[in-house]
Design a protein around this motif. Sequence first.
Motif, short mmCIF file in Angstrom:
data_model
loop_
_atom_site.label_atom_id
_atom_site.label_comp_id
_atom_site.label_asym_id
_atom_site.label_seq_id
_atom_site.Cartn_x
_atom_site.Cartn_y
_atom_site.Cartn_z
N UNK A 36 -2.10 -0.07 -7.33
CA UNK A 36 -1.49 -0.88 -6.30
C UNK A 36 -2.06 -0.96 -4.98
N UNK A 37 -2.76 0.15 -4.48
CA UNK A 37 -3.63 0.20 -3.30
C UNK A 37 -4.74 -0.69 -3.47
N UNK B 237 -8.53 6.68 -10.16
CA UNK B 237 -8.38 6.03 -8.82
C UNK B 237 -7.63 6.66 -7.74
N UNK B 238 -7.46 7.87 -7.88
CA UNK B 238 -6.83 8.72 -6.60
C UNK B 238 -7.82 8.77 -5.39
N UNK C 78 -10.07 3.87 0.17
CA UNK C 78 -9.85 2.47 0.54
C UNK C 78 -8.97 2.25 1.59
N UNK C 79 -7.81 3.20 1.75
CA UNK C 79 -6.69 3.13 2.41
C UNK C 79 -7.00 3.54 3.96
N UNK D 182 0.79 -1.36 -0.05
CA UNK D 182 -0.01 0.00 0.01
C UNK D 182 0.96 1.26 0.22
N UNK D 183 1.99 1.11 0.44
CA UNK D 183 3.03 2.04 0.56
C UNK D 183 3.64 2.34 -0.67
N UNK D 184 2.99 2.12 -1.99
CA UNK D 184 3.78 2.32 -3.15
C UNK D 184 4.19 3.78 -3.29
N UNK D 185 5.29 3.87 -3.76
CA UNK D 185 5.65 5.44 -4.02
C UNK D 185 5.12 6.04 -5.36
#
Length: 341
Positions: free
Chosen positions: A266-267, A202-203, A209-210, A11-14
């Motif tokens: 990715x999230x 998806x922003x 979701x996060x 989830x912490x994808x940069x």
Amino acid sequence: MSEIQSQAVPVSNPDRSGKAVSFEDIEAAAARIRGEALLTPVLRHPVLDERTGANVLIKPENLQRSGSFKFRGAYNCLSQIPAADRQKGVVACSSGNHAQGVAASAQLLGMPATIVMPADAPEIKLERTRGYGATVVTYDRETEDRDGIAERLCAETGATLVHPFDNAAVIAGQGTVGLELARQAGDLGLRLDDVFACTGGGGLSSGIALALSHLSPATKFHTCEPALFDDYKRSLDAGTRLPNAVKAGSICDALLSEMPGEIGFSILHGLAGEGVSVTDDEVLDAVAFAFTELKLVVEPGGAVALASVLSGKLPLEGKTVGVVLTGGNIDPEMLMKALAR
């Protein structure tokens, strides 16, 4: 357009700058935008509950500053641009809502803004973007590359590019919608079973979701998309990012992204439940329902989550459901078209 392969990542994808997205970023964004962004309420209506058989909580971001949730991410991003770079301005690509969010934020922060917008964007969005003091550069959605135009403008002026969804600060700002919704439901003594949000790049969806994964982990989050632009639904089912076959052809102009964003996918790849897609007719019905029954003005792209719930795509009987209305920037002609059905 060829498919782009993408594997599930943490989830912490940069993002492209190397900045990671975290729940702490969303909390920091909430503090940063407080006093500028509106704390939109949670609304309930018996007619909606009766229609769906669920206990529905509406989060009306159509009432947000600049008319959509986009102000949250834009202000959070722009306010973090170093003072030395602010005079060079910002550049953004948008069909209208991100455009207005960036333009309004830039105006508040005293920064010049140039927005690359499709020539067929709703006139109200073009006018309001210019009204915030931004320079608008139009392009042909079918034949021109908006990202290439934006990159050229940044190279010429030194301006900062503010991507509408593949940007950690933007996602963190949009995630404040989920932060508020979860806490507002808790204040009502309710636990959210499902949350539905309109999904383009998806922003917003990845931010929500996060936030929910930390504050309400049992809640299922659902992406909601126009039928011809269900790239997230298909991509999440396939486990890899897939493009849409077309670039235009829906009244939901705010959601016509080419494919899922890298960070958002990715999230959501690890956090989203079953995706939903709806037809333009179902969207128009939702726009009309919002106006006549809820007394809310919602644009087509902002009504896709409501359409997903009203059309009964998923079983919701007896559940507590959150629905995000993402924008209200609709041309009068489109509203009349919905009401005349």
